[in-house]
Design an enzyme around this catalytic site. Structure first.
Site: not given
Lengths: 370, 103
Positions: B15-17, B46
């Protein structure tokens, strides 16, 4: 010295930090899925407007409608969809149409407000009538609830929200113009660079600069606002400083990170290096400010938002004949960040200790474990 | 604290922003490594993590708090750098040897 176990530090952020990230994500989440459309618009602009690479009156007709209608509608749809799925997206687009018609400037900000708001209202309505609709009438109710609520909100958007947001956008534009005219724009880096490293990069860039910059680019053909957050120079300079003067165990990963950052445009890759040596944020700020100042001096700008912030995206959206000053802006930002980073790492206590121990070990003729 | 045995892991989510940049990059490097264990690797913003149990989430430590809020039942393994972090090795080892992972 080994890599820090991230598990140990995981509770450091949270609470307020997570809430700010969440809000930022909400803003950028409406823009980012649509960046492809911004790029299509940017390419058409770069090629076909009278000052473009291959001027073509026919294709240039696409530029106006795309920025006035397509981009805000996509943003309004996406914003609505985030709140209430496809139904939210549809009503978000309807109401966005209201604010578009109700104003004379591209309605990105308006779309970011009314899209989710309209979807939220529809969601409340859908919740209120859930389970109360007679069998067989669901489709009728579903379609007409969007239709009627959409009509009313679009009228409200046209009459009130559009004109109000237009005023806000004009004030914001005046504010930016004031900063540019007085050479104060570099000060933005003091906020932007630290916020980036806290993973607010997308929120700042797309929530603020993409929105305001596109409005400016529509008027003047380019905007320097696209160049504040997305400049790959400062990150490159910091990574270079780490490559030569950083902790030994980190150096091996730096060349790969430099390529991904500078050419791939994924700036996230350098954030961890700063988070490990937080004072390096000063190098990022100095590099960022130097870059923006260079841009202000040479009146630089980009035609469309470069996303991701790769040197290729920058080159694509550089106006004809401004390549030298564009590369100068990137280079100066990188050089300043590198020099400041060099001094910060050079006089870092931990690193000097590491170097000292190594020298002593070498003097004793011991084998040094990497 | 959610935990899962490596042998039960079927899905690893990075997950990332935005779910468009760094997470895609990390996921594509992990995909090759975990394929032989029949583990699927995907990427997501995320905020859109699924709340299922038995899911292993990898994300940067700066986003870990948000990841755990969004997916309270998932095992969130934070990492510090995007390439060569010990967290990646830890997850791979746990899956290969059937060791326990917990957030």
């Amino acid at each position: 010295m080994s890599l820090p176990d991230a598990q140990v530090n995981k509770n450091r952020s949270g609470g307020a930090g997570a809430a700010v990230q969440r809000l930022g994500r909400f803003l950028s989440g409406m823009i980012m899925p649509n960046i492809g459309a911004f790029i299509a618009w940017g390419l058409i602009t770069a090629f076909f407007i009278p000052t473009g690479w291959t001027p073509n009156e026919g294709f240039a007709e696409l530029v106006g409608p795309m920025i006035t209608y397509l981009l805000p509608l996509l943003i309004g749809y996406t914003g609505g969809k985030m709140i209430h799925d496809t139904r939210g997206g549809v009503i978000g687009a309807i109401v966005t149409m209201g604010v578009i018609v109700g104003s004379d400037v591209p309605m990105f900000l308006g779309a970011m407000i009314v899209g989710p708001a309209a979807a939220w209202l529809l969601k409340q309505f859908d919740k209120a009538i859930e389970g109360k609709v007679k069998a067989g009438f669901e489709m009728l109710i579903d379609n007409f609830s969007i239709g009627i609520l959409g009509m009313l909100l679009a009228m409200l958007g046209k009459l009130i929200i559009g004109p109000v947001v237009q005023q806000l956008v004009e004030w914001a534009g005046d504010g930016v113009q004031f900063l540019v005219d007085n050479s104060l724009l570099p000060l933005a880096s003091i906020i932007v660079e630290p916020a980036k490293v806290l993973f607010l990069n997308n929120a700042i860039n797309h929530g603020v600069f993409t929105t305001l910059g596109t409005v400016e680019a529509e008027e003047t053909g380019k905007s320097i606002l696209f160049m504040i957050e997305s400049n790959p120079g400062p990150g490159l300079g910091i990574l270079a400083a780490f490559l030569f003067f950083g902790p030994k165990m980190l150096r091996a990963s730096v060349p790969g990170a430099m390529i991904i950052h500078f050419f791939g445009g994924i700036h996230e890759i350098y954030f961890p290096y700063i988070l490990m040596k937080p004072k390096l944020i000063a190098a990022a700020i100095a590099g960022g400010m130097a870059g923006v100042l260079t841009g202000v001096i040479f009146n630089n700008g980009l035609v469309a938002p470069p996303s991701p912030g790769s040197i290729f995206a920058w080159a694509t959206f550089t106006p004809r004949g401004e390549y030298v000053t564009m590369f100068l802006q990137v280079f100066i930002a990188a050089a300043v960040a590198f020099v400041v980073g060099f001094f910060l790492l050079k006089f870092d206590k931990e690193l000097r200790q590491e170097a000292k121990e190594e020298a002593e070990a070498e003097a004793r003729g011991e084998h040094i474990a990497a | 604290m959610p935990s899962v045995n490596g042998s039960a892991v079927k899905k690893v989510i990075v997950a990332c922003d935005a779910g468009m940049g760094s997470s895609v990059m990390v996921a594509s490097t992990l995909k090759g490594k975990l394929k032989k264990y029949g583990v699927d690797v995907s990427h997501t913003p995320v905020n859109e993590l699924p709340g299922d149990e038995g899911v292993v989430v990898l994300c940067h430590q700066g986003l870990a708090a948000r990841a755990q809020q969004t997916a309270p039942n998932a095992v969130v393994v934070p990492f510090a750098i995007f390439m060569g972090d010990p967290a990646f090795t830890k997850v791979e080892k746990a899956i290969a040897n059937g060791e326990d992972l917990e957030s």
